[in-house]
Scaffold this motif. Structure first.
Motif, PDB file in Angstrom:
ATOM      1  N   HIS A   4       0.885  -1.215   0.003  1.00  0.00           N
ATOM      2  CA  HIS A   4      -0.007  -0.089   0.197  1.00  0.00           C
ATOM      3  C   HIS A   4       0.914   1.175  -0.150  1.00  0.00           C
ATOM      4  O   HIS A   4       1.849   1.491   0.834  1.00  0.00           O
ATOM      5  CB  HIS A   4      -0.828  -0.051   1.248  1.00  0.00           C
ATOM      6  CG  HIS A   4      -1.659   1.191   1.431  1.00  0.00           C
ATOM      7  ND1 HIS A   4      -1.215   2.107   2.150  1.00  0.00           N
ATOM      8  CD2 HIS A   4      -2.881   1.656   0.604  1.00  0.00           C
ATOM      9  CE1 HIS A   4      -2.293   3.223   2.105  1.00  0.00           C
ATOM     10  NE2 HIS A   4      -3.186   2.844   1.257  1.00  0.00           N
ATOM     11  N   ILE A   5       0.692   2.135  -0.916  1.00  0.00           N
ATOM     12  CA  ILE A   5       1.430   3.504  -0.959  1.00  0.00           C
ATOM     13  C   ILE A   5       0.582   4.514  -0.471  1.00  0.00           C
ATOM     14  O   ILE A   5      -0.565   4.895  -1.276  1.00  0.00           O
ATOM     15  CB  ILE A   5       1.839   3.767  -2.437  1.00  0.00           C
ATOM     16  CG1 ILE A   5       2.590   2.178  -2.969  1.00  0.00           C
ATOM     17  CG2 ILE A   5       2.836   4.749  -2.570  1.00  0.00           C
ATOM     18  CD1 ILE A   5       4.046   1.913  -2.163  1.00  0.00           C
ATOM     19  N   TYR A   6       0.925   5.469   0.441  1.00  0.00           N
ATOM     20  CA  TYR A   6       0.445   6.541   0.961  1.00  0.00           C
ATOM     21  C   TYR A   6       1.427   7.643   0.738  1.00  0.00           C
ATOM     22  O   TYR A   6       2.761   7.640   1.261  1.00  0.00           O
ATOM     23  CB  TYR A   6       0.067   6.397   2.423  1.00  0.00           C
ATOM     24  CG  TYR A   6      -0.772   7.546   3.002  1.00  0.00           C
ATOM     25  CD1 TYR A   6      -1.642   7.813   2.608  1.00  0.00           C
ATOM     26  CD2 TYR A   6       0.090   8.231   4.043  1.00  0.00           C
ATOM     27  CE1 TYR A   6      -2.720   8.816   3.285  1.00  0.00           C
ATOM     28  CE2 TYR A   6      -0.688   9.461   4.441  1.00  0.00           C
ATOM     29  CZ  TYR A   6      -1.864   9.887   4.139  1.00  0.00           C
ATOM     30  OH  TYR A   6      -2.429  10.825   4.789  1.00  0.00           O
ATOM     31  N   SER A   7       1.056   8.559   0.111  1.00  0.00           N
ATOM     32  CA  SER A   7       1.565   9.955   0.201  1.00  0.00           C
ATOM     33  C   SER A   7       1.279  10.973   1.208  1.00  0.00           C
ATOM     34  O   SER A   7      -0.085  11.418   1.253  1.00  0.00           O
ATOM     35  CB  SER A   7       1.336  10.682  -1.281  1.00  0.00           C
ATOM     36  OG  SER A   7       2.333  11.765  -1.654  1.00  0.00           O
ATOM     37  N   CYS A   8       2.267  11.251   2.050  1.00  0.00           N
ATOM     38  CA  CYS A   8       1.999  11.715   3.378  1.00  0.00           C
ATOM     39  C   CYS A   8       2.800  13.272   3.261  1.00  0.00           C
ATOM     40  O   CYS A   8       3.784  13.236   3.117  1.00  0.00           O
ATOM     41  CB  CYS A   8       2.526  11.066   4.447  1.00  0.00           C
ATOM     42  SG  CYS A   8       2.106  11.787   6.163  1.00  0.00           S
ATOM     43  N   PRO A   9       1.808  14.382   3.401  1.00  0.00           N
ATOM     44  CA  PRO A   9       2.392  15.596   3.289  1.00  0.00           C
ATOM     45  C   PRO A   9       3.086  15.934   4.693  1.00  0.00           C
ATOM     46  O   PRO A   9       2.676  15.398   5.593  1.00  0.00           O
ATOM     47  CB  PRO A   9       1.136  16.571   3.201  1.00  0.00           C
ATOM     48  CG  PRO A   9       0.186  15.736   3.907  1.00  0.00           C
ATOM     49  CD  PRO A   9       0.244  14.215   3.306  1.00  0.00           C
ATOM     50  N   PRO A  73       5.479  15.565  -0.447  1.00  0.00           N
ATOM     51  CA  PRO A  73       5.020  14.780   0.521  1.00  0.00           C
ATOM     52  C   PRO A  73       6.564  13.579   0.682  1.00  0.00           C
ATOM     53  O   PRO A  73       7.061  13.426  -0.427  1.00  0.00           O
ATOM     54  CB  PRO A  73       4.085  14.112  -0.128  1.00  0.00           C
ATOM     55  CG  PRO A  73       3.880  14.303  -1.403  1.00  0.00           C
ATOM     56  CD  PRO A  73       4.912  15.607  -1.871  1.00  0.00           C
ATOM     57  N   VAL A  74       6.184  12.884   1.531  1.00  0.00           N
ATOM     58  CA  VAL A  74       7.175  11.528   1.886  1.00  0.00           C
ATOM     59  C   VAL A  74       6.141  10.524   1.547  1.00  0.00           C
ATOM     60  O   VAL A  74       4.941  10.464   1.656  1.00  0.00           O
ATOM     61  CB  VAL A  74       7.621  11.616   3.015  1.00  0.00           C
ATOM     62  CG1 VAL A  74       6.693  11.344   4.189  1.00  0.00           C
ATOM     63  CG2 VAL A  74       8.835  10.630   3.201  1.00  0.00           C
ATOM     64  N   THR A  75       6.686   9.315   0.922  1.00  0.00           N
ATOM     65  CA  THR A  75       5.744   8.041   0.861  1.00  0.00           C
ATOM     66  C   THR A  75       6.023   7.204   1.981  1.00  0.00           C
ATOM     67  O   THR A  75       7.095   6.822   2.423  1.00  0.00           O
ATOM     68  CB  THR A  75       6.674   7.405  -0.548  1.00  0.00           C
ATOM     69  OG1 THR A  75       6.429   8.287  -1.860  1.00  0.00           O
ATOM     70  CG2 THR A  75       5.677   6.132  -0.782  1.00  0.00           C
ATOM     71  N   VAL A  76       4.955   6.470   2.334  1.00  0.00           N
ATOM     72  CA  VAL A  76       4.736   5.518   3.381  1.00  0.00           C
ATOM     73  C   VAL A  76       4.188   4.198   2.612  1.00  0.00           C
ATOM     74  O   VAL A  76       3.120   4.209   2.125  1.00  0.00           O
ATOM     75  CB  VAL A  76       4.018   5.706   4.511  1.00  0.00           C
ATOM     76  CG1 VAL A  76       3.850   4.843   5.482  1.00  0.00           C
ATOM     77  CG2 VAL A  76       4.114   7.239   5.006  1.00  0.00           C
ATOM     78  N   GLU A  77       5.178   3.275   2.530  1.00  0.00           N
ATOM     79  CA  GLU A  77       4.824   1.950   2.086  1.00  0.00           C
ATOM     80  C   GLU A  77       4.274   1.052   3.122  1.00  0.00           C
ATOM     81  O   GLU A  77       5.140   0.940   4.257  1.00  0.00           O
ATOM     82  CB  GLU A  77       6.112   1.367   1.307  1.00  0.00           C
ATOM     83  CG  GLU A  77       6.291   2.092  -0.163  1.00  0.00           C
ATOM     84  CD  GLU A  77       7.146   1.436  -0.867  1.00  0.00           C
ATOM     85  OE1 GLU A  77       7.587   0.390  -0.706  1.00  0.00           O
ATOM     86  OE2 GLU A  77       7.581   1.942  -2.048  1.00  0.00           O
ATOM     87  N   SER A  78       3.385   0.442   3.080  1.00  0.00           N
ATOM     88  CA  SER A  78       2.830  -0.568   4.164  1.00  0.00           C
ATOM     89  C   SER A  78       2.661  -1.996   3.480  1.00  0.00           C
ATOM     90  O   SER A  78       2.316  -1.876   2.394  1.00  0.00           O
ATOM     91  CB  SER A  78       1.490   0.182   4.602  1.00  0.00           C
ATOM     92  OG  SER A  78       1.637   1.286   5.093  1.00  0.00           O
ATOM     93  N   TRP A  79       2.736  -3.136   4.191  1.00  0.00           N
ATOM     94  CA  TRP A  79       2.437  -4.214   3.686  1.00  0.00           C
ATOM     95  C   TRP A  79       2.330  -5.067   5.316  1.00  0.00           C
ATOM     96  O   TRP A  79       2.780  -4.634   6.308  1.00  0.00           O
ATOM     97  CB  TRP A  79       3.570  -4.982   3.106  1.00  0.00           C
ATOM     98  CG  TRP A  79       4.845  -5.058   3.780  1.00  0.00           C
ATOM     99  CD1 TRP A  79       5.396  -6.217   4.216  1.00  0.00           C
ATOM    100  CD2 TRP A  79       5.899  -3.870   3.698  1.00  0.00           C
ATOM    101  NE1 TRP A  79       6.578  -5.758   4.758  1.00  0.00           N
ATOM    102  CE2 TRP A  79       6.992  -4.645   4.651  1.00  0.00           C
ATOM    103  CE3 TRP A  79       5.806  -2.721   3.407  1.00  0.00           C
ATOM    104  CZ2 TRP A  79       7.962  -3.877   4.849  1.00  0.00           C
ATOM    105  CZ3 TRP A  79       7.066  -1.902   3.814  1.00  0.00           C
ATOM    106  CH2 TRP A  79       8.177  -2.598   4.481  1.00  0.00           C
ATOM    107  N   VAL A  80       1.997  -6.262   5.184  1.00  0.00           N
ATOM    108  CA  VAL A  80       1.294  -7.062   6.493  1.00  0.00           C
ATOM    109  C   VAL A  80       2.437  -8.221   6.250  1.00  0.00           C
ATOM    110  O   VAL A  80       2.840  -9.033   5.318  1.00  0.00           O
ATOM    111  CB  VAL A  80       0.064  -7.723   6.154  1.00  0.00           C
ATOM    112  CG1 VAL A  80      -0.225  -8.892   7.078  1.00  0.00           C
ATOM    113  CG2 VAL A  80      -0.995  -6.725   5.887  1.00  0.00           C
ATOM    114  N   THR A  81       3.052  -8.496   7.487  1.00  0.00           N
ATOM    115  CA  THR A  81       4.006  -9.630   7.623  1.00  0.00           C
ATOM    116  C   THR A  81       3.374 -10.787   8.480  1.00  0.00           C
ATOM    117  O   THR A  81       4.082 -11.833   8.465  1.00  0.00           O
ATOM    118  CB  THR A  81       5.270  -9.253   8.423  1.00  0.00           C
ATOM    119  OG1 THR A  81       5.014  -8.545   9.694  1.00  0.00           O
ATOM    120  CG2 THR A  81       5.970  -8.072   7.509  1.00  0.00           C
TER     121      THR A  81
END
Length: 140
Positions: A4-9, A73-81
């Motif tokens: 999941h990619i989230y662009s965070c200001p 913005p900075v990118t926040v990448e998320s995934w499930v482990t």
């Protein structure tokens, strides 16, 4: 495996006295990405998945390098482990294309707000989470 990619200001108020994004603010960035991932992107149109609430059981965060304020913005990448019966672990990287600022993980417990207790992950939620399931990356 999808991420999941989230662009965070970045906000001016995110900085500390040294001109870096404050360490506590990074938890807010993770929260924004996690909410975007779990609630806005939950499967199905009008699906009740994850809508009943959740609680954070644990955060683990490694600060790799300082992040200074800028307009991009900075990118926040998320995934499930990990997907358990009543908890899941989400991993993150807060990054730009050429560098990582933070690596983190959160243990999330689905929660029944009406009954005030944890609940099990539903089959629909598990199916959604499995699309993002992967091992944690090796620390660099």
């Amino acid at each position: 495996m999808a991420r999941h990619i989230y662009s965070c200001p970045l906000r001016w108020s995110d900085m500390d006295a040294f001109g870096h994004v404050n360490n506590v603010v990074f938890l807010r960035y993770l929260e924004e990405a996690r909410i975007d991932f779990m609630y806005r992107l939950a499967p199905g149109d009008g699906s009740p998945s994850f809508a009943g609430g959740s609680v954070v059981a644990r955060h683990e965060i490694d600060y790799v390098r300082p992040l200074v304020h800028r307009h991009a913005p900075v990118t926040v990448e998320s995934w499930v482990t990990k997907i358990g019966a009543a908890s899941l672990t989400i991993c993150y990287e807060i990054k730009d294309p050429d560098q990582v600022y933070v690596r983190a993980s959160t243990v999330v417990v689905p929660y029944n707000l009406a009954e005030e207790r944890p609940r099990r992950i539903s089959a629909e939620e598990k199916h959604f989470l499995q699309e993002f399931l992967a091992e944690e990356p090796a620390a660099a």
